[in-house]
Scaffold this motif. Structure first.
Motif, PDB file in Angstrom:
ATOM      1  N   ILE A 146       4.376   9.301  12.654  1.00  0.00           N
ATOM      2  CA  ILE A 146       4.077   7.929  12.255  1.00  0.00           C
ATOM      3  C   ILE A 146       2.670   7.544  12.688  1.00  0.00           C
ATOM      4  O   ILE A 146       1.921   6.907  11.933  1.00  0.00           O
ATOM      5  CB  ILE A 146       5.119   6.965  12.844  1.00  0.00           C
ATOM      6  N   GLY A 147       2.286   7.927  13.901  1.00  0.00           N
ATOM      7  CA  GLY A 147       0.970   7.555  14.416  1.00  0.00           C
ATOM      8  C   GLY A 147      -0.178   8.104  13.596  1.00  0.00           C
ATOM      9  O   GLY A 147      -1.242   7.487  13.501  1.00  0.00           O
ATOM     10  N   ILE A 148       0.025   9.261  12.978  1.00  0.00           N
ATOM     11  CA  ILE A 148      -1.042   9.866  12.177  1.00  0.00           C
ATOM     12  C   ILE A 148      -0.967   9.442  10.720  1.00  0.00           C
ATOM     13  O   ILE A 148      -1.995   9.177  10.083  1.00  0.00           O
ATOM     14  CB  ILE A 148      -0.975  11.411  12.274  1.00  0.00           C
ATOM     15  N   PHE A 149       0.235   9.338  10.163  1.00  0.00           N
ATOM     16  CA  PHE A 149       0.375   9.136   8.718  1.00  0.00           C
ATOM     17  C   PHE A 149       0.868   7.749   8.329  1.00  0.00           C
ATOM     18  O   PHE A 149       1.294   7.541   7.189  1.00  0.00           O
ATOM     19  CB  PHE A 149       1.279  10.212   8.118  1.00  0.00           C
ATOM     20  N   TRP A 150       0.806   6.784   9.237  1.00  0.00           N
ATOM     21  CA  TRP A 150       1.055   5.398   8.850  1.00  0.00           C
ATOM     22  C   TRP A 150      -0.037   4.973   7.876  1.00  0.00           C
ATOM     23  O   TRP A 150      -1.233   5.142   8.143  1.00  0.00           O
ATOM     24  CB  TRP A 150       1.065   4.502  10.081  1.00  0.00           C
ATOM     25  N   LEU A 151       0.344   4.412   6.747  1.00  0.00           N
ATOM     26  CA  LEU A 151      -0.613   4.082   5.698  1.00  0.00           C
ATOM     27  C   LEU A 151      -1.364   2.785   5.945  1.00  0.00           C
ATOM     28  O   LEU A 151      -2.151   2.350   5.096  1.00  0.00           O
ATOM     29  CB  LEU A 151       0.080   4.048   4.336  1.00  0.00           C
ATOM     30  N   GLY A 152      -1.157   2.168   7.106  1.00  0.00           N
ATOM     31  CA  GLY A 152      -2.115   1.155   7.541  1.00  0.00           C
ATOM     32  C   GLY A 152      -3.507   1.760   7.620  1.00  0.00           C
ATOM     33  O   GLY A 152      -4.523   1.058   7.538  1.00  0.00           O
ATOM     34  N   GLY A 432      10.029  -1.570  11.172  1.00  0.00           N
ATOM     35  CA  GLY A 432       9.010  -2.614  11.183  1.00  0.00           C
ATOM     36  C   GLY A 432       7.755  -2.230  10.420  1.00  0.00           C
ATOM     37  O   GLY A 432       7.051  -3.095   9.888  1.00  0.00           O
ATOM     38  N   LEU A 433       7.455  -0.933  10.354  1.00  0.00           N
ATOM     39  CA  LEU A 433       6.243  -0.477   9.658  1.00  0.00           C
ATOM     40  C   LEU A 433       6.468  -0.229   8.170  1.00  0.00           C
ATOM     41  O   LEU A 433       5.519   0.048   7.445  1.00  0.00           O
ATOM     42  CB  LEU A 433       5.722   0.808  10.308  1.00  0.00           C
ATOM     43  N   MET A 434       7.719  -0.327   7.723  1.00  0.00           N
ATOM     44  CA  MET A 434       8.018  -0.057   6.321  1.00  0.00           C
ATOM     45  C   MET A 434       7.239  -0.951   5.354  1.00  0.00           C
ATOM     46  O   MET A 434       6.657  -0.453   4.377  1.00  0.00           O
ATOM     47  CB  MET A 434       9.515  -0.200   6.071  1.00  0.00           C
ATOM     48  N   PRO A 435       7.163  -2.279   5.581  1.00  0.00           N
ATOM     49  CA  PRO A 435       6.407  -3.111   4.623  1.00  0.00           C
ATOM     50  C   PRO A 435       4.938  -2.729   4.529  1.00  0.00           C
ATOM     51  O   PRO A 435       4.374  -2.696   3.428  1.00  0.00           O
ATOM     52  CB  PRO A 435       6.577  -4.531   5.194  1.00  0.00           C
ATOM     53  N   SER A 436       4.308  -2.446   5.666  1.00  0.00           N
ATOM     54  CA  SER A 436       2.897  -2.081   5.608  1.00  0.00           C
ATOM     55  C   SER A 436       2.720  -0.705   4.969  1.00  0.00           C
ATOM     56  O   SER A 436       1.733  -0.466   4.251  1.00  0.00           O
ATOM     57  CB  SER A 436       2.264  -2.108   7.007  1.00  0.00           C
ATOM     58  N   GLN A 437       3.678   0.206   5.181  1.00  0.00           N
ATOM     59  CA  GLN A 437       3.607   1.506   4.521  1.00  0.00           C
ATOM     60  C   GLN A 437       3.660   1.324   3.002  1.00  0.00           C
ATOM     61  O   GLN A 437       2.910   1.968   2.255  1.00  0.00           O
ATOM     62  CB  GLN A 437       4.763   2.392   4.993  1.00  0.00           C
TER      63      GLN A 437
END
Length: 625
Positions: A146-152, A432-437
Motif C-alpha cells: 500500500i505504501g508504494i502503490f497507493w494511487l495518491g 480508508g484509502l479506497m476512495p482516494s485509490q
C-alpha cells in the motif's frame, strides 16, 4: 541472524505468545484479508502504470528535452534540473530517445520495476521478520504494498521521469541498507563499498538521494559495523557534495536554494511529513484539499465517514487540519520515529533485514524532510498547501510505511490489546484509502487522455493550448520548441507510423464494413499559435477494435483524400470502475483536423503504414459549435 535474535531473552519470551496469538485467528481470516488488500493495491497500482502511464512528454519534460536532444553527450545528462542532478534518469531518457524514439516506455518500465522491487524487498523482509506472528507479518506485507502503490501518488507513478526520480533512489537506498546488513556479518569493507555505491547512485538519481548517506551511516553504526568501513560512506558523501555543488554545471543554482529560517523550516518539515494524513483523511475537513472530497461525500459512505471524522477532529481541537493539525501530526511522527531510533542507539542490538530496511526509510525521509524544510521554505510560505502536493507525497509515504512496520512489529511484541489494535488499524487502512485509490485512478485516466490529445494535436499541426502546459512546469515557448525538436528527429508522437504525411494524398482502399464508430459533434477551436481554424474530434470504436488498433494509424482525410489530421487512442470508452484490474483496449480516441472548413466533408480512416493505403471507416459529423 535468526540465531542471534532468538538468543535474545526478550525475543525468546515473545515466541510462544506470538504463536498463541496466531492460533486465535479463526481460519487465518485476518492474515488472508490483509494479504488480499495488499495484493489489490499492488495490482491496481501496477495496472494503472501499464494501462495509463503517460506515453507522451508531459509537464517539465518540455523544458528538459532540449538538453537531451541538443547538447552533446555527456553534457546532455549533467545539467541542473530544478536544483537536482538526476544523471541516471537522464541517461535513461537519452537512451530512450536514441533507441526507442522517446516513447516513454523505457522510463515507465524501469521506474515501475524500481517501485515493484521496493515493495518486494520490504514485503519479503517483513514476511521473514523473526518471531513475528502471522497476522503481523501479513499486515507488514500489506503496508509495504500500500505504501508504494497507493494511487495518491499517481502523478509520480504515471509520469516516466518522475517515476525514476522517486523510486530509483528509493530502490538504491534499500539495496544499500541490505549491503549494510551484510557488512555487519562479514567483509565489512567490501559491503560498505557497495553501500556507498548505492548512495552515490541514489544521489545522482535525484537530489534527495544524498540523504541515503547519513541514513545508512547510522544503520551501520547501529549494526556495529567497524568504524573504518563506515568511513567509506564519509568519503563517498564528501565526493558527492564536491561534485554536486562545485564541479557539475549550474552549481550556483544548487547553493542559491539554501535558506536558513530554522523555525519556519521545522514547521515546513513537519507539515510535509504529515502529507499522507492530509491527502488521505484530514484534508477532507472543510474546506477540503481537493474538490472531489466534497462532491463524493454524499454518494460514498467511506468518503462521508472520512469527511465527518476529519471535521470532528478539526472542531474538537479548534485548529485548521492543514496548518496546525499537520504540524502536530508531523511532530508525532518524528517523536515516534525518534523513540525507535534512540532505543536502538542505546541497545545496539543486531538488526534483522526488515529493521535495516525500515530504519533506512525512516532516517532517509527524515533527512529529506530537513532538506525540504531548508530548500523549499520560501515556496511553501507563499503557497502553504503546496507542501501537500502530489509531487512530494511519495517521500512522506515512505516515512509512514517504515514507521508503520516498526509499530506493527512493536505491537506484536507487546500486549494482546496492542496487537489487536494494530491489526484493526491495519485492516482499516486499505478501507480508508479506497476512495482516494479510486479517484486518483480516475485522475490518471483523465490525464493520460489529455496527453494523448496533446500527441494527436502535435502530429496534426494544431496547437490546442488547453492540452499543453503553460505554467511553472513549462511555458508555451518551451512546448513549441520541444515539439519542433521532436518533429525534426521523429521522436515521441512524431515516431507514430505515417505521422509525417500530413497534407499528402493517400491511397484509398475499400470502406470497412466490420468497424462501427461513434463520434461526437466536431468541436471547433482556434490554433493558439497560428490563429487558423481547427477542430477536435472524439469518438469510440464500438466494434472492430482489432481492425483499427493492429498496426494502423487513425487519421482524417478530406474530399481530395489528403491527410488533414490524426487521432490517437486515448480512453477506454466502455463502462467500468476505477481502479481497473484488467488491461482493457482503448476504444476511445481523440484527434484534430488542421484548417477545418465546414464546407468540406471529412472521413475517419485507418492507414496501413506498410502499403500506404487508408481504409475509410466513418464520415465525420458536422459541428454544432
Amino acid at each position: 541472524m535468526s540465531s542471534q535474535l532468538t538468543s535474545n531473552p526478550e525475543h525468546a519470551a515473545h515466541g510462544p505468545s506470538a504463536l498463541a496469538w496466531a492460533r486465535t485467528i479463526p481460519g487465518g481470516i485476518v492474515p488472508l484479508a490483509l494479504l488480499l488488500a495488499g495484493t489489490w493495491f499492488l495490482l491496481t497500482g501496477l495496472l494503472e502504470i501499464i494501462n495509463f502511464g503517460f506515453r507522451q512528454p508531459m509537464f517539465d519534460q518540455f523544458k528538459m528535452y532540449p538538453n537531451y536532444l541538443m547538447l552533446p553527450f555527456p553534457d546532455s545528462v549533467l545539467q541542473l534540473e530544478n536544483g537536482h542532478r538526476p544523471i541516471l534518469p537522464n541517461l535513461v531518457q537519452v537512451a530512450e530517445a536514441q533507441w526507442f524514439s522517446a516513447n516513454q516506455n523505457l522510463q515507465l518500465a524501469l521506474g515501475g520495476g524500481s517501485a515493484l522491487l521496493m515493495a518486494a524487498l520490504l514485503a519479503i523482509a517483513a514476511w521473514r521478520a523473526p518471531e513475528a506472528s502471522l497476522p503481523t507479518r501479513a499486515a507488514c506485507v500489506a503496508t509495504s504494498c500500500i505504501g508504494i502503490f497507493w494511487l495518491g501518488n499517481a502523478r509520480m507513478l504515471l509520469h516516466g521521469s518522475e517515476l525514476l526520480h522517486v523510486y530509483l533512489p528509493g530502490l538504491f537506498l534499500l539495496l544499500g541498507a541490505l549491503a549494510v546488513y551484510r557488512a555487519a556479518q562479514a567483509s565489512p569493507v567490501a559491503w560498505m563499498s557497495a553501500a556507498t555505491g548505492c548512495c552515490l547512485c541514489a544521489t545522482f538519481s535525484f537530489g534527495s538521494g544524498i540523504a541515503a548517506f547519513p541514513a545508512l551511516a547510522i544503520i551501520a553504526w547501529y549494526s556495529r559495523v567497524p568504524a573504518r568501513a563506515i568511513g567509506i560512506l564519509g568519503l563517498g558523501i564528501a565526493v558527492a557534495l564536491v561534485v554536486y555543488l562545485w564541479i557539475l554545471p549550474g552549481d550556483d543554482g544548487v547553493r542559491d536554494m539554501l535558506v536558513f529560517r530554522p523555525i519556519d523550516s521545522a514547521a515546513t518539515a513537519m507539515r510535509w511529513i504529515a502529507s499522507p494524513w492530509i491527502n488521505a483523511w484530514l484534508g477532507f475537513a472543510e474546506p477540503p484539499l481537493y474538490p472531489w472530497m466534497a462532491s463524493s461525500a454524499s454518494s460514498d459512505p467511506i468518503v462521508h465517514w472520512l469527511s465527518v471524522s476529519a471535521n470532528a477532529v478539526q472542531s474538537l481541537l479548534h485548529f485548521d487540519n492543514r496548518r496546525t493539525g499537520a504540524i502536530f501530526v508531523g511532530m508525532a511522527g518524528f517523536c515516534v520515529a525518534g523513540y525507535f531510533l534512540v532505543r536502538q542507539a542505546i541497545r545496539r542490538e543486531p538488526l534483522a533485514p526488515v529493521h535495516c530496511l525500515v530504519f533506512a526509510l525512516v532516517l532517509f525521509v527524515g533527512a529529506v524532510a530537513a532538506i525540504i524544510g531548508i530548500g523549499r521554505v520560501g515556496n511553501f510560505s507563499t503557497l502553504p498547501d503546496d507542501v501537500f502536493a502530489d509531487r512530494y507525497l511519495p517521500w512522506s509515504c515512505m516515512f509512514w510505511l517504515g514507521l508503520g512496520i516498526l509499530l506493527l512489529l512493536q505491537a506484536d511484541r507487546s500486549s494482546r490489546r496492542a496487537r489487536a489494535a494494530a491489526l484493526v488499524i491495519a485492516l482499516a487502512l486499505p478501507i480508508g484509502l479506497m476512495p482516494s485509490q479510486q479517484n486518483w485512478a480516475g485522475w490518471g485516466e483523465a490525464v493520460y487522455r489529455i496527453g494523448q490529445q496533446a500527441g494527436a494535436a502535435a502530429i496534426s499541426d494544431v496547437f490546442d493550448a488547453r492540452v499543453f502546459p503553460d505554467d511553472d512546469s513549462a511555458q508555451a515557448d518551451d512546448v513549441l520548441r520541444t515539439l519542433e525538436l521532436l518533429q525534426q528527429r521523429k521522436l515521441a508522437m512524431f515516431s507514430i507510423p505515417g505521422s509525417g504525411r500530413l497534407g499528402e494524398r493517400t491511397g484509398i482502399g475499400e470502406s470497412s464494413t466490420d468497424v462501427a464508430i461513434w463520434m461526437d459533434n466536431v468541436e471547433l477551436l482556434t490554433d493558439a499559435r497560428t490563429g487558423l481554424p481547427g477542430a477536435h474530434v472524439r469518438g469510440i470504436v464500438m466494434s472492430g477494435i482489432r481492425r483499427t488498433s493492429k498496426g494502423g494509424t487513425l487519421l482524417f482525410i478530406d474530399e481530395s483524400n489528403s491527410i488533414v489530421g490524426y487521432a490517437l487512442p486515448s480512453f477506454v470508452g466502455k463502462e467500468g470502475t476505477t481502479p481497473r484490474i484488467n488491461m482493457p483496449r482503448k476504444r476511445g480516441f481523440d484527434g484534430y483536423i488542421r484548417n477545418y472548413s465546414a464546407d468540406q466533408r471529412y472521413r475517419l480512416a485507418v492507414l496501413d503504414p506498410d502499403s500506404g493505403v487508408s481504409t475509410p471507416l466513418s464520415p465525420i459529423p458536422s459541428t454544432t459549435k
